[in-house]
Design a protein around this motif. Structure first.
Motif, PDB file in Angstrom:
ATOM      1  N   LEU A  35       0.835  -1.206   0.000  1.00  0.00           N
ATOM      2  CA  LEU A  35       0.000   0.000   0.000  1.00  0.00           C
ATOM      3  C   LEU A  35       0.870   1.257   0.000  1.00  0.00           C
ATOM      4  CD1 LEU A  35      -2.839  -0.978   2.501  1.00  0.00           C
ATOM      5  CD2 LEU A  35      -2.942  -0.901   0.001  1.00  0.00           C
ATOM      6  N   ASP A  36       2.013   1.199   0.662  1.00  0.00           N
ATOM      7  CA  ASP A  36       2.941   2.326   0.668  1.00  0.00           C
ATOM      8  C   ASP A  36       3.438   2.608  -0.748  1.00  0.00           C
ATOM      9  OD1 ASP A  36       4.485   4.336   1.835  1.00  0.00           O
ATOM     10  OD2 ASP A  36       6.189   3.002   2.163  1.00  0.00           O
ATOM     11  N   ILE A  37       3.784   1.547  -1.463  1.00  0.00           N
ATOM     12  CA  ILE A  37       4.220   1.694  -2.851  1.00  0.00           C
ATOM     13  C   ILE A  37       3.081   2.222  -3.715  1.00  0.00           C
ATOM     14  CG2 ILE A  37       5.041   0.461  -4.891  1.00  0.00           C
ATOM     15  CD1 ILE A  37       6.274  -1.594  -2.939  1.00  0.00           C
ATOM     16  N   ALA A  38       1.899   1.637  -3.537  1.00  0.00           N
ATOM     17  CA  ALA A  38       0.754   2.039  -4.349  1.00  0.00           C
ATOM     18  C   ALA A  38       0.406   3.504  -4.155  1.00  0.00           C
ATOM     19  CB  ALA A  38      -0.457   1.164  -4.019  1.00  0.00           C
ATOM     20  N   GLU A  39       0.558   3.984  -2.913  1.00  0.00           N
ATOM     21  CA  GLU A  39       0.164   5.363  -2.621  1.00  0.00           C
ATOM     22  C   GLU A  39       1.016   6.375  -3.372  1.00  0.00           C
ATOM     23  OE1 GLU A  39      -2.598   7.911  -1.027  1.00  0.00           O
ATOM     24  OE2 GLU A  39      -2.565   5.723  -1.174  1.00  0.00           O
ATOM     25  N   ARG A  47       1.041  23.569  -4.142  1.00  0.00           N
ATOM     26  CA  ARG A  47       0.706  22.140  -4.074  1.00  0.00           C
ATOM     27  C   ARG A  47       1.236  21.427  -5.317  1.00  0.00           C
ATOM     28  NH1 ARG A  47      -4.551  22.376  -4.199  1.00  0.00           N
ATOM     29  NH2 ARG A  47      -4.696  22.869  -1.972  1.00  0.00           N
ATOM     30  N   ALA A  48       1.058  22.052  -6.479  1.00  0.00           N
ATOM     31  CA  ALA A  48       1.567  21.474  -7.721  1.00  0.00           C
ATOM     32  C   ALA A  48       3.097  21.380  -7.693  1.00  0.00           C
ATOM     33  CB  ALA A  48       1.103  22.301  -8.913  1.00  0.00           C
ATOM     34  N   ARG A  49       3.722  22.394  -7.113  1.00  0.00           N
ATOM     35  CA  ARG A  49       5.181  22.391  -6.995  1.00  0.00           C
ATOM     36  C   ARG A  49       5.660  21.238  -6.109  1.00  0.00           C
ATOM     37  NH1 ARG A  49       8.141  26.841  -3.300  1.00  0.00           N
ATOM     38  NH2 ARG A  49      10.237  25.931  -3.250  1.00  0.00           N
ATOM     39  N   LEU A  50       4.983  21.034  -4.987  1.00  0.00           N
ATOM     40  CA  LEU A  50       5.340  19.936  -4.097  1.00  0.00           C
ATOM     41  C   LEU A  50       5.134  18.594  -4.784  1.00  0.00           C
ATOM     42  CD1 LEU A  50       6.134  18.855  -1.280  1.00  0.00           C
ATOM     43  CD2 LEU A  50       3.721  19.018  -0.639  1.00  0.00           C
ATOM     44  N   ASP A  51       3.989  18.432  -5.442  1.00  0.00           N
ATOM     45  CA  ASP A  51       3.698  17.172  -6.119  1.00  0.00           C
ATOM     46  C   ASP A  51       4.726  16.863  -7.202  1.00  0.00           C
ATOM     47  OD1 ASP A  51       1.444  16.668  -4.590  1.00  0.00           O
ATOM     48  OD2 ASP A  51       0.056  17.573  -6.026  1.00  0.00           O
ATOM     49  N   ALA A  52       5.151  17.888  -7.919  1.00  0.00           N
ATOM     50  CA  ALA A  52       6.119  17.685  -8.995  1.00  0.00           C
ATOM     51  C   ALA A  52       7.489  17.303  -8.456  1.00  0.00           C
ATOM     52  CB  ALA A  52       6.224  18.947  -9.843  1.00  0.00           C
ATOM     53  N   ALA A  53       7.832  17.827  -7.273  1.00  0.00           N
ATOM     54  CA  ALA A  53       9.166  17.572  -6.711  1.00  0.00           C
ATOM     55  C   ALA A  53       9.272  16.209  -6.044  1.00  0.00           C
ATOM     56  CB  ALA A  53       9.515  18.664  -5.703  1.00  0.00           C
ATOM     57  N   LEU A  54       8.180  15.741  -5.435  1.00  0.00           N
ATOM     58  CA  LEU A  54       8.231  14.479  -4.702  1.00  0.00           C
ATOM     59  C   LEU A  54       8.598  13.329  -5.645  1.00  0.00           C
ATOM     60  CD1 LEU A  54       5.130  14.707  -2.341  1.00  0.00           C
ATOM     61  CD2 LEU A  54       7.536  14.694  -1.670  1.00  0.00           C
ATOM     62  N   THR A  75      20.389   9.953  11.638  1.00  0.00           N
ATOM     63  CA  THR A  75      19.519   8.983  10.967  1.00  0.00           C
ATOM     64  C   THR A  75      20.284   8.006  10.090  1.00  0.00           C
ATOM     65  OG1 THR A  75      19.143  10.390   9.025  1.00  0.00           O
ATOM     66  CG2 THR A  75      17.645  10.669  10.904  1.00  0.00           C
ATOM     67  N   GLY A  76      21.495   8.400   9.654  1.00  0.00           N
ATOM     68  CA  GLY A  76      22.254   7.534   8.746  1.00  0.00           C
ATOM     69  C   GLY A  76      21.764   7.595   7.324  1.00  0.00           C
ATOM     70  N   LYS A  77      20.864   8.553   7.016  1.00  0.00           N
ATOM     71  CA  LYS A  77      20.330   8.721   5.670  1.00  0.00           C
ATOM     72  C   LYS A  77      20.436  10.191   5.273  1.00  0.00           C
ATOM     73  CE  LYS A  77      17.057   4.919   5.071  1.00  0.00           C
ATOM     74  NZ  LYS A  77      17.417   4.647   3.686  1.00  0.00           N
ATOM     75  N   PRO A  78      20.468  10.484   3.968  1.00  0.00           N
ATOM     76  CA  PRO A  78      20.562  11.885   3.547  1.00  0.00           C
ATOM     77  C   PRO A  78      19.359  12.696   4.018  1.00  0.00           C
ATOM     78  CG  PRO A  78      21.055  10.407   1.720  1.00  0.00           C
ATOM     79  CD  PRO A  78      20.515   9.556   2.823  1.00  0.00           C
ATOM     80  N   ALA A  79      19.568  13.993   4.217  1.00  0.00           N
ATOM     81  CA  ALA A  79      18.479  14.883   4.618  1.00  0.00           C
ATOM     82  C   ALA A  79      17.394  14.885   3.554  1.00  0.00           C
ATOM     83  CB  ALA A  79      19.015  16.294   4.820  1.00  0.00           C
ATOM     84  N   GLY A  80      16.136  14.822   4.019  1.00  0.00           N
ATOM     85  CA  GLY A  80      15.015  14.877   3.087  1.00  0.00           C
ATOM     86  C   GLY A  80      14.875  13.656   2.214  1.00  0.00           C
ATOM     87  N   ASP A  81      15.375  12.510   2.667  1.00  0.00           N
ATOM     88  CA  ASP A  81      15.353  11.308   1.823  1.00  0.00           C
ATOM     89  C   ASP A  81      13.932  10.921   1.410  1.00  0.00           C
ATOM     90  OD1 ASP A  81      17.324   9.744   0.628  1.00  0.00           O
ATOM     91  OD2 ASP A  81      16.879   8.031   1.907  1.00  0.00           O
ATOM     92  N   ASP A  82      12.952  11.105   2.302  1.00  0.00           N
ATOM     93  CA  ASP A  82      11.572  10.753   1.955  1.00  0.00           C
ATOM     94  C   ASP A  82      11.045  11.612   0.811  1.00  0.00           C
ATOM     95  OD1 ASP A  82      11.479   8.794   3.846  1.00  0.00           O
ATOM     96  OD2 ASP A  82       9.874   9.690   5.048  1.00  0.00           O
ATOM     97  N   LEU A  83      11.556  12.827   0.669  1.00  0.00           N
ATOM     98  CA  LEU A  83      11.118  13.694  -0.420  1.00  0.00           C
ATOM     99  C   LEU A  83      11.649  13.172  -1.745  1.00  0.00           C
ATOM    100  CD1 LEU A  83      11.712  17.162   1.292  1.00  0.00           C
ATOM    101  CD2 LEU A  83       9.559  15.891   1.105  1.00  0.00           C
ATOM    102  N   ARG A  84      12.914  12.788  -1.775  1.00  0.00           N
ATOM    103  CA  ARG A  84      13.483  12.225  -3.003  1.00  0.00           C
ATOM    104  C   ARG A  84      12.830  10.892  -3.361  1.00  0.00           C
ATOM    105  NH1 ARG A  84      18.382  14.233  -0.541  1.00  0.00           N
ATOM    106  NH2 ARG A  84      19.269  15.959  -1.767  1.00  0.00           N
ATOM    107  N   GLU A  85      12.419  10.131  -2.350  1.00  0.00           N
ATOM    108  CA  GLU A  85      11.789   8.842  -2.601  1.00  0.00           C
ATOM    109  C   GLU A  85      10.305   8.962  -2.936  1.00  0.00           C
ATOM    110  OE1 GLU A  85      12.629   6.483   0.828  1.00  0.00           O
ATOM    111  OE2 GLU A  85      14.796   6.429   0.448  1.00  0.00           O
ATOM    112  N   GLY A  86       9.730  10.148  -2.740  1.00  0.00           N
ATOM    113  CA  GLY A  86       8.332  10.359  -3.097  1.00  0.00           C
ATOM    114  C   GLY A  86       7.345   9.772  -2.115  1.00  0.00           C
ATOM    115  N   LYS A  87       7.713   9.680  -0.835  1.00  0.00           N
ATOM    116  CA  LYS A  87       6.839   9.090   0.168  1.00  0.00           C
ATOM    117  C   LYS A  87       5.599   9.972   0.401  1.00  0.00           C
ATOM    118  CE  LYS A  87       9.297   5.481   1.285  1.00  0.00           C
ATOM    119  NZ  LYS A  87       8.791   4.130   0.984  1.00  0.00           N
ATOM    120  N   ARG A  88       4.428   9.357   0.302  1.00  0.00           N
ATOM    121  CA  ARG A  88       3.167  10.070   0.525  1.00  0.00           C
ATOM    122  C   ARG A  88       2.709   9.814   1.953  1.00  0.00           C
ATOM    123  NH1 ARG A  88       1.510  13.988  -3.220  1.00  0.00           N
ATOM    124  NH2 ARG A  88       2.970  13.673  -4.941  1.00  0.00           N
ATOM    125  N   THR A  89       3.372  10.470   2.871  1.00  0.00           N
ATOM    126  CA  THR A  89       3.135  10.259   4.293  1.00  0.00           C
ATOM    127  C   THR A  89       2.031  11.167   4.810  1.00  0.00           C
ATOM    128  OG1 THR A  89       4.759  11.917   4.909  1.00  0.00           O
ATOM    129  CG2 THR A  89       5.574   9.678   4.579  1.00  0.00           C
TER     130      THR A  89
END
Length: 357
Positions: free
Chosen positions: A174-178, A284-291, A255-269
């Motif tokens: 479901l995480d992937i699907a989202e 909103r469009a800008r955020l959606d395009a960047a994720l 964290t052991g991960k790059p800053a903002g990693d969820d943004l680069r991965e496109g996580k819809r949290t």
């Protein structure tokens, strides 16, 4: 993570199991050493969170923190399964690092390249990581079955363990699907959908089921199991919401991960769902395009972080985390949970919720 009786007990059982696997690995040939070493590397470090919650559940039911051999083996099985989940998670997310080291598929890619083998090193790393995760799942089952051999509560523990595996697998899907389905979903449902993923993928898997597994192994009755579930779920939700915050705003040194990693991965949290609700159409469009844009620079990440902060989503997330924390605290007043067990659960829950890594 600092040494503790739980982490030490788990480490010794994992080390003993790995020694058995390596001693039996000669029949596989020299190339399999790479595979076995990669599996062993995933089991080093970590917070041992699931083992600690499992021990807390056992203590609440057994009336004593003194663990049995079966408990420590169960805790080890949970930690091995967690390693399997992380290997597959990093592969799905195309993550480069885990705990400050190369993710398993990247380490296997490097091993292929360093050995001078023929073919595509990246493809080898990804394919081998799929199998590595599968191997760790199998090892988890091996350790679990050793723990339950002849145990009076074996059937109940197996059923709970199976529930955990089903829930986290569906939650991961479901995480992937989202990451794709959000675009055709009712915007008013995105927060609800994100929280469903958080419940299945993390809250139940990371907190609820480990507590219930430990308590079930100790022979807990239905009433105590219900109380522990009522405690574990809000703690697990707060734990995942904290994880969502760290995925956007966490310190890479911790964290052991790059800053903002969820943004680069496109996580819809949940954090992203809350921010979207408050953004004007253009932002909103800008955020959606960047994720999900892997090429986002550090500067672009910083700008997105400020965009999200400006919506009030961070404060809203903190209020939700506090609400879940309060819900969990209220369950500890249940007379079925002994005072010492309640205190141990409270401390462990607080550590999970307030962590910075």
């Amino acid at each position: 993570m600092p040494s503790s009786p739980v982490s030490d007990a788990v480490a010794s059982r994992i080390d003993a199991f790995l020694a058995r696997m390596r001693s039996a690995g000669g029949e596989y040939g020299p190339d399999a050493v790479l595979f076995l070493d990669a599996a062993a590397a995933t089991l080093a470090g970590g917070k041992r969170l699931r083992a600690r919650f499992c021990h807390a559940g056992w203590s609440a039911a057994a009336g004593s923190p003194d663990g049995s051999e079966a408990l420590w083996a169960l805790c080890a099985a949970l930690e091995i399964f967690q390693s399997a989940a992380l290997v597959h998670d990093d592969l799905i997310d195309n993550s480069d690092t885990r705990r400050g080291r190369p993710a398993s598929h990247r380490a296997l890619q490097a091993a292929h390249r360093d050995a001078g083998w023929h073919g595509d090193a990246e493809a080898f790393g990804r394919s081998s990581a799929v199998l590595l995760g599968d191997l760790l799942v199998a090892w988890s089952d091996d350790v679990l079955e050793d723990a339950l051999l002849g145990h009076p509560h074996a059937a109940a523990v197996r059923a709970e363990y199976a529930r955990m595996r089903r829930d986290v697998t569906v939650g991961q899907m479901l995480d992937i699907a989202e990451e794709s389905a959000w675009s055709v979903s009712d915007p008013g449902t995105l927060l609800e959908r994100a929280l469903r993923v958080a419940s299945l993928k993390s809250a139940r898997y990371s907190v609820v089921e480990p507590i219930l597994l430990g308590a079930t192994l100790a022979g807990a009755d239905a009433g105590l199991l219900a109380s522990l579930r009522d405690f574990g779920h809000p703690v697990g939700m707060a734990f995942q919401l904290r994880d969502d915050m760290l995925g956007v705003f966490g310190d890479p040194a911790l964290t052991g991960k790059p800053a903002g990693d969820d943004l680069r991965e496109g996580k819809r949290t949940a954090l992203i769902a809350m921010a979207r609700e408050e953004l004007p159409d253009a932002d909103r469009a800008r955020l959606d395009a960047a994720l999900g844009d892997r090429s986002l620079s550090d500067q672009a990440i910083s700008e997105l972080q400020e965009l999200i902060r400006g919506t009030g989503a961070v404060e809203r997330m903190e209020r939700m985390i506090s609400g879940f924390t309060d819900d969990a605290e209220r369950t500890l007043a249940n007379p079925g949970i002994a005072d010492d067990a309640a205190e141990a659960l409270r401390a462990l829950g607080a550590a999970a919720i307030t962590r910075t890594a």
